[in-house]
Design an enzyme around this catalytic site. Structure first.
Site, PDB file in Angstrom:
ATOM      1  N   ARG A 161       0.824  -1.214   0.000  1.00 24.66           N
ATOM      2  CA  ARG A 161       0.000   0.000   0.000  1.00 24.66           C
ATOM      3  C   ARG A 161       0.857   1.263   0.000  1.00 24.66           C
ATOM      4  NH1 ARG A 161      -4.942  -1.967   3.814  1.00 24.66           N
ATOM      5  NH2 ARG A 161      -6.002  -3.093   2.160  1.00 24.66           N
ATOM      6  N   GLU A 217      -0.967  -8.488  -5.881  1.00 24.37           N
ATOM      7  CA  GLU A 217      -2.294  -8.976  -6.260  1.00 24.37           C
ATOM      8  C   GLU A 217      -2.271 -10.467  -6.603  1.00 24.37           C
ATOM      9  OE1 GLU A 217      -5.242  -7.826  -6.049  1.00 24.37           O
ATOM     10  OE2 GLU A 217      -4.605  -5.891  -5.272  1.00 24.37           O
TER      11      GLU A 217
END
Ligand code: SF4
Length: 371
Positions: free
Chosen positions: A35, A47
């Site tokens: 993040r 991901e």
């Protein structure tokens, strides 16, 4: 209520939902390593690793992977075996092989720069609509919706969608809802906020509705249907199977490993020779072990002895792995099948190889001192 009634939010409700979710995410989001970056390659790695895998497990893998492959070209240039070794333990190894292939495509088709259009990202191996949307919305704030396990649950509950969320109709409705709810700006944060809400508060069982920033807009809460929505998946049917793994030793203590072929489960990983075991214990099983060993490795064995039994699950299979030890008195290098890679290794040499999870367990047992 109609089983598949599909709710649409008013413009005012949408605005309120966006503001509340973005505000909540800004103050409550977990500080996760992926993040703190807008780098598309790093977001892509996170991901792919997060598919089917818990956040807590992924963190260490993500940091190790990026330390070794800080740029997509470093990944493209790596040997597939090294990629698999770094992935070992995360499971679903196809993800790692596809990432490696995708990195090579980025190098050959995009000059080593991670692509920035939805179509180009979607064309990379192993990337579907969700992943392409996540990478580009998080990394570039593109207004692209996402839908994965957490957001399926959150959106089903917000709209009180009572049909099967995985059906064609359910998916169509939920993708549409995900798209409609996206704000004009901060789509990346909004998408992450939906996922975070699903992970932290809107959990499958006993959601924390009292703490939820959008509880006054949630139709499921209003109706008290948190236990019914989303509709439960059909229970998975498991199949019990028995397999054998062979610890084939030479007189010098080396043990035979076999690299799994492209069409096999755990392709590219090293493993102890393994095959389904159908014969019952006794002479029939001994015969099957001798015949399969000869077929798979070209080695003749006369006797086997039980070494360990490992129980593990792979997709819908519940596997009982009978690990058998055998000594090859006259190793036949010439008869090793040529369409497969083999290696005779001392147990101390095995940590460097990418092994299946059960293969790693057996390798560790081989290094344990004999009591
Ligand atoms: S109110 Fe409860 S059910 Fe509705 S979105 Fe929030 S946590 Fe989920």
């Amino acid at each position: 209520m109609d089983e598949t009634a599909t709710h649409r939010f008013s413009a005012q409700a949408k605005r309120s939902l966006q503001q509340r979710l973005l505000g909540w995410f800004a103050s409550e989001a977990r500080d996760l390593p992926w993040r703190n970056t807008r780098d598309l390659y790093s977001i892509w790695v996170s991901e792919i690793m997060l598919q089917q895998t818990q956040v807590a497990t992924v963190i260490a893998y993500y940091e190790r992977f990026l330390a070794r492959f800080p740029h997509v070209c470093a990944l493209a240039e790596a040997d597939e075996h090294e990629v698999l070794r770094l992935w070992e333990g995360l499971g679903y190894y196809r993800r790692a092989r596809q990432m490696h292939a995708a990195a090579q495509r980025v190098r050959s088709h995009h000059g080593g720069q991670f692509p920035t259009t939805f179509e180009e990202v979607l064309a990379l191996p192993g990337i579907g609509r969700y992943t392409a949307g996540a990478i580009l919305s998080i990394g570039r704030d593109e207004r692209l919706p996402i839908l994965e396990a957490n957001t399926v649950r959150v959106l089903s509950r917000l709209t009180a969608y009572r049909g099967d969320p995985l059906s064609r109709q359910g998916q169509k409705f939920l993708w549409q809802t995900a798209e409609e709810l996206l704000p004009e700006q901060h789509s990346g944060h909004f998408n992450q906020a939906l996922m975070e809400l699903g992970a932290m508060l809107c959990t499958p069982r006993s959601p924390s509705c009292l703490l939820c920033p959008v509880n006054t807009l949630c139709l499921t809460r209003k109706a008290g249907l948190q236990n019914e929505i989303p509709q439960a998946k059909k229970p998975q049917q498991f199949e019990a199977v028995t397999e054998a793994a062979l610890v084939l030793r030479r007189a010098d203590g080396c043990v035979l490993l076999r690299r799994r072929k492209a069409n096999e489960r755990w392709a590219g990983m090293w493993d102890f020779p393994r095959f389904p075991l159908s014969a019952p214990p006794g002479s029939k099983r001994n015969r099957q072990l001798r015949e399969e060993t000869l077929r798979l490795t070209g080695q003749s064995i006369t006797r086997t002895a039980p070494f360990a039994t490992i129980k593990h699950g792979v997709t819908r299979f519940r596997i009982t792995l009978e690990v058998m030890a055998a000594t090859v008195s006259q190793p036949q290098s010439a008869t090793l099948p040529t369409d497969t890679e083999f290696a005779w290794l001392q147990p101390e040499e095995m940590p460097a190889r990418a092994l299946s999870t059960t293969g790693r367990k057996i390798a560790q047992m081989l290094r344990m001192p004999v009591p």
